[in-house]
Design a protein around this motif. Structure first.
Motif, PDB file in Angstrom:
ATOM      1  N   ILE A   1       0.839  -1.200   0.000  1.00 44.42           N
ATOM      2  CA  ILE A   1       0.000   0.000   0.000  1.00 44.42           C
ATOM      3  C   ILE A   1       0.873   1.248   0.000  1.00 44.42           C
ATOM      4  O   ILE A   1       0.520   2.263  -0.585  1.00 44.42           O
ATOM      5  CB  ILE A   1      -1.003  -0.012   1.172  1.00 44.42           C
ATOM      6  N   GLU A   2       2.065   1.148   0.621  1.00 42.68           N
ATOM      7  CA  GLU A   2       2.984   2.285   0.609  1.00 42.68           C
ATOM      8  C   GLU A   2       3.468   2.583  -0.809  1.00 42.68           C
ATOM      9  O   GLU A   2       3.625   3.748  -1.178  1.00 42.68           O
ATOM     10  CB  GLU A   2       4.174   2.039   1.542  1.00 42.68           C
ATOM     11  N   ASP A   3       3.699   1.532  -1.624  1.00 38.92           N
ATOM     12  CA  ASP A   3       4.091   1.737  -3.017  1.00 38.92           C
ATOM     13  C   ASP A   3       3.005   2.493  -3.777  1.00 38.92           C
ATOM     14  O   ASP A   3       3.280   3.433  -4.522  1.00 38.92           O
ATOM     15  CB  ASP A   3       4.352   0.398  -3.719  1.00 38.92           C
ATOM     16  N   ASN A   4       1.778   2.071  -3.581  1.00 38.79           N
ATOM     17  CA  ASN A   4       0.654   2.728  -4.265  1.00 38.79           C
ATOM     18  C   ASN A   4       0.476   4.164  -3.784  1.00 38.79           C
ATOM     19  O   ASN A   4       0.232   5.063  -4.590  1.00 38.79           O
ATOM     20  CB  ASN A   4      -0.629   1.924  -4.062  1.00 38.79           C
ATOM     21  N   LEU A   5       0.597   4.388  -2.477  1.00 39.17           N
ATOM     22  CA  LEU A   5       0.464   5.745  -1.941  1.00 39.17           C
ATOM     23  C   LEU A   5       1.603   6.635  -2.422  1.00 39.17           C
ATOM     24  O   LEU A   5       1.404   7.824  -2.693  1.00 39.17           O
ATOM     25  CB  LEU A   5       0.410   5.716  -0.412  1.00 39.17           C
ATOM     26  N   TYR A   6       2.794   6.070  -2.529  1.00 42.13           N
ATOM     27  CA  TYR A   6       3.941   6.846  -3.018  1.00 42.13           C
ATOM     28  C   TYR A   6       3.709   7.271  -4.464  1.00 42.13           C
ATOM     29  O   TYR A   6       3.968   8.423  -4.832  1.00 42.13           O
ATOM     30  CB  TYR A   6       5.221   6.026  -2.890  1.00 42.13           C
ATOM     31  N   LEU A   7       3.205   6.361  -5.280  1.00 45.38           N
ATOM     32  CA  LEU A   7       2.897   6.699  -6.673  1.00 45.38           C
ATOM     33  C   LEU A   7       1.832   7.793  -6.739  1.00 45.38           C
ATOM     34  O   LEU A   7       1.968   8.760  -7.488  1.00 45.38           O
ATOM     35  CB  LEU A   7       2.433   5.452  -7.440  1.00 45.38           C
ATOM     36  N   LEU A   8       0.788   7.659  -5.922  1.00 46.18           N
ATOM     37  CA  LEU A   8      -0.244   8.703  -5.882  1.00 46.18           C
ATOM     38  C   LEU A   8       0.339  10.027  -5.411  1.00 46.18           C
ATOM     39  O   LEU A   8      -0.038  11.098  -5.911  1.00 46.18           O
ATOM     40  CB  LEU A   8      -1.395   8.279  -4.965  1.00 46.18           C
ATOM     41  N   GLY A   9       1.245   9.967  -4.454  1.00 43.34           N
ATOM     42  CA  GLY A   9       1.889  11.188  -3.966  1.00 43.34           C
ATOM     43  C   GLY A   9       2.702  11.868  -5.047  1.00 43.34           C
ATOM     44  O   GLY A   9       2.695  13.098  -5.158  1.00 43.34           O
ATOM     45  N   CYS A  10       3.402  11.091  -5.855  1.00 45.60           N
ATOM     46  CA  CYS A  10       4.166  11.655  -6.968  1.00 45.60           C
ATOM     47  C   CYS A  10       3.232  12.286  -8.002  1.00 45.60           C
ATOM     48  O   CYS A  10       3.509  13.373  -8.518  1.00 45.60           O
ATOM     49  CB  CYS A  10       5.031  10.583  -7.614  1.00 45.60           C
ATOM     50  N   LEU A  11       2.137  11.611  -8.290  1.00 46.79           N
ATOM     51  CA  LEU A  11       1.152  12.165  -9.233  1.00 46.79           C
ATOM     52  C   LEU A  11       0.534  13.453  -8.679  1.00 46.79           C
ATOM     53  O   LEU A  11       0.322  14.420  -9.422  1.00 46.79           O
ATOM     54  CB  LEU A  11       0.066  11.138  -9.535  1.00 46.79           C
ATOM     55  N   PHE A  12       0.274  13.472  -7.376  1.00 53.40           N
ATOM     56  CA  PHE A  12      -0.271  14.674  -6.740  1.00 53.40           C
ATOM     57  C   PHE A  12       0.725  15.828  -6.844  1.00 53.40           C
ATOM     58  O   PHE A  12       0.350  16.963  -7.148  1.00 53.40           O
ATOM     59  CB  PHE A  12      -0.621  14.388  -5.276  1.00 53.40           C
ATOM     60  N   ALA A  13       2.005  15.542  -6.586  1.00 50.93           N
ATOM     61  CA  ALA A  13       3.034  16.585  -6.685  1.00 50.93           C
ATOM     62  C   ALA A  13       3.101  17.131  -8.103  1.00 50.93           C
ATOM     63  O   ALA A  13       3.241  18.344  -8.307  1.00 50.93           O
ATOM     64  CB  ALA A  13       4.386  16.038  -6.238  1.00 50.93           C
ATOM     65  N   ALA A  14       2.988  16.252  -9.097  1.00 50.80           N
ATOM     66  CA  ALA A  14       3.000  16.695 -10.495  1.00 50.80           C
ATOM     67  C   ALA A  14       1.778  17.564 -10.793  1.00 50.80           C
ATOM     68  O   ALA A  14       1.893  18.587 -11.477  1.00 50.80           O
ATOM     69  CB  ALA A  14       3.044  15.490 -11.423  1.00 50.80           C
ATOM     70  N   ALA A  15       0.621  17.185 -10.251  1.00 53.51           N
ATOM     71  CA  ALA A  15      -0.597  17.975 -10.471  1.00 53.51           C
ATOM     72  C   ALA A  15      -0.476  19.357  -9.823  1.00 53.51           C
ATOM     73  O   ALA A  15      -0.883  20.360 -10.410  1.00 53.51           O
ATOM     74  CB  ALA A  15      -1.807  17.232  -9.924  1.00 53.51           C
ATOM     75  N   VAL A  16       0.087  19.408  -8.628  1.00 56.77           N
ATOM     76  CA  VAL A  16       0.287  20.704  -7.957  1.00 56.77           C
ATOM     77  C   VAL A  16       1.246  21.558  -8.760  1.00 56.77           C
ATOM     78  O   VAL A  16       1.032  22.764  -8.936  1.00 56.77           O
ATOM     79  CB  VAL A  16       0.783  20.498  -6.504  1.00 56.77           C
ATOM     80  N   PHE A  17       2.306  20.942  -9.274  1.00 56.31           N
ATOM     81  CA  PHE A  17       3.261  21.667 -10.102  1.00 56.31           C
ATOM     82  C   PHE A  17       2.570  22.259 -11.329  1.00 56.31           C
ATOM     83  O   PHE A  17       2.770  23.426 -11.665  1.00 56.31           O
ATOM     84  CB  PHE A  17       4.398  20.737 -10.517  1.00 56.31           C
ATOM     85  N   LEU A  18       1.744  21.452 -11.994  1.00 57.66           N
ATOM     86  CA  LEU A  18       1.017  21.954 -13.168  1.00 57.66           C
ATOM     87  C   LEU A  18       0.040  23.057 -12.790  1.00 57.66           C
ATOM     88  O   LEU A  18      -0.132  24.026 -13.531  1.00 57.66           O
ATOM     89  CB  LEU A  18       0.291  20.803 -13.860  1.00 57.66           C
ATOM     90  N   LEU A  19      -0.571  22.923 -11.621  1.00 60.77           N
ATOM     91  CA  LEU A  19      -1.494  23.962 -11.155  1.00 60.77           C
ATOM     92  C   LEU A  19      -0.749  25.267 -10.909  1.00 60.77           C
ATOM     93  O   LEU A  19      -1.231  26.340 -11.268  1.00 60.77           O
ATOM     94  CB  LEU A  19      -2.206  23.496  -9.879  1.00 60.77           C
ATOM     95  N   LEU A  20       0.429  25.163 -10.307  1.00 58.83           N
ATOM     96  CA  LEU A  20       1.222  26.369 -10.063  1.00 58.83           C
ATOM     97  C   LEU A  20       1.656  27.013 -11.373  1.00 58.83           C
ATOM     98  O   LEU A  20       1.679  28.233 -11.496  1.00 58.83           O
ATOM     99  CB  LEU A  20       2.434  26.040  -9.193  1.00 58.83           C
TER     100      LEU A  20
END
Length: 146
Positions: free
Chosen positions: A16-35
Motif C-alpha cells: 500500500i505504501e508503493d501505491n500511496l507513493y505513486l499517488l503522492g508523486c502524481l499529486f506533486a506533479a498535479a500541484v506543479f502543473l497547477l502552479l
C-alpha cells in the motif's frame, strides 16, 4: 547439455505504501502543473457549495479551499482555523513522501518510511467530522464561524 537458468524468486506484490507513493508523486506533479497554470493566469472558478445552498449548513469540507490558500501563503494558524484537516493532510503527505523517498533512495537500508496505519485515517475523519459539528453548532448559536 542444456544451460538451465535458476528460477527467479517471485516479485513481491506492491504494498500500500508503493501505491500511496505513486499517488503522492502524481499529486506533486498535479500541484506543479497547477502552479504553472497560475503563472499563466489560467483560473478555474469553483462552483458554490450545493450542500450549503440547499441546507444552509456548512458542509464537512467547508473552509477547505480557503485553508489550502492560507497554507500556501504561509498562514498556518489561519489554515488550522479554516479547516484543520488541510494542514494535517499536508503534514502527513510531506512526512510520508520525504521518509519514503529516503527509504527508496537508500534501497531499503534506511527503514524510515512512514507506514500506512488506520490511525492516520481515523484522525483525518475525526478532524473532518469535528470541523463540521463545531462550525454548525457555532452557526446555530449565532456565532459566525467563517
Amino acid at each position: 547439455m542444456k544451460n538451465i537458468q535458476p528460477k527467479q524468486p517471485p516479485k513481491p506484490p506492491h504494498t500500500i505504501e508503493d501505491n500511496l507513493y505513486l499517488l503522492g508523486c502524481l499529486f506533486a506533479a498535479a500541484v506543479f502543473l497547477l502552479l504553472i497554470s497560475k503563472k499563466l493566469s489560467f483560473h478555474i472558478p469553483l462552483p458554490p457549495c450545493l450542500f450549503h445552498q440547499i441546507s444552509g449548513y456548512y458542509c464537512p469540507g467547508c473552509g477547505g479551499t480557503r485553508a489550502v490558500r492560507a497554507l500556501i501563503s504561509g498562514q498556518l494558524l489561519r489554515a488550522v482555523y479554516l479547516h484543520p484537516f488541510v494542514p494535517y493532510a499536508a503534514f502527513v503527505y510531506l512526512y510520508f513522501m520525504i521518509t519514503q523517498t529516503m527509504e527508496r533512495a537508500s534501497r531499503g537500508r534506511l527503514r524510515v518510511g512512514l507506514r500506512y496505519h488506520n490511525g492516520i485515517v481515523w484522525i483525518a475523519v475525526c478532524l473532518i467530522i469535528g470541523n463540521f459539528l463545531i462550525k454548525n453548532m457555532l452557526r446555530y448559536c449565532g456565532i459566525p464561524a467563517l
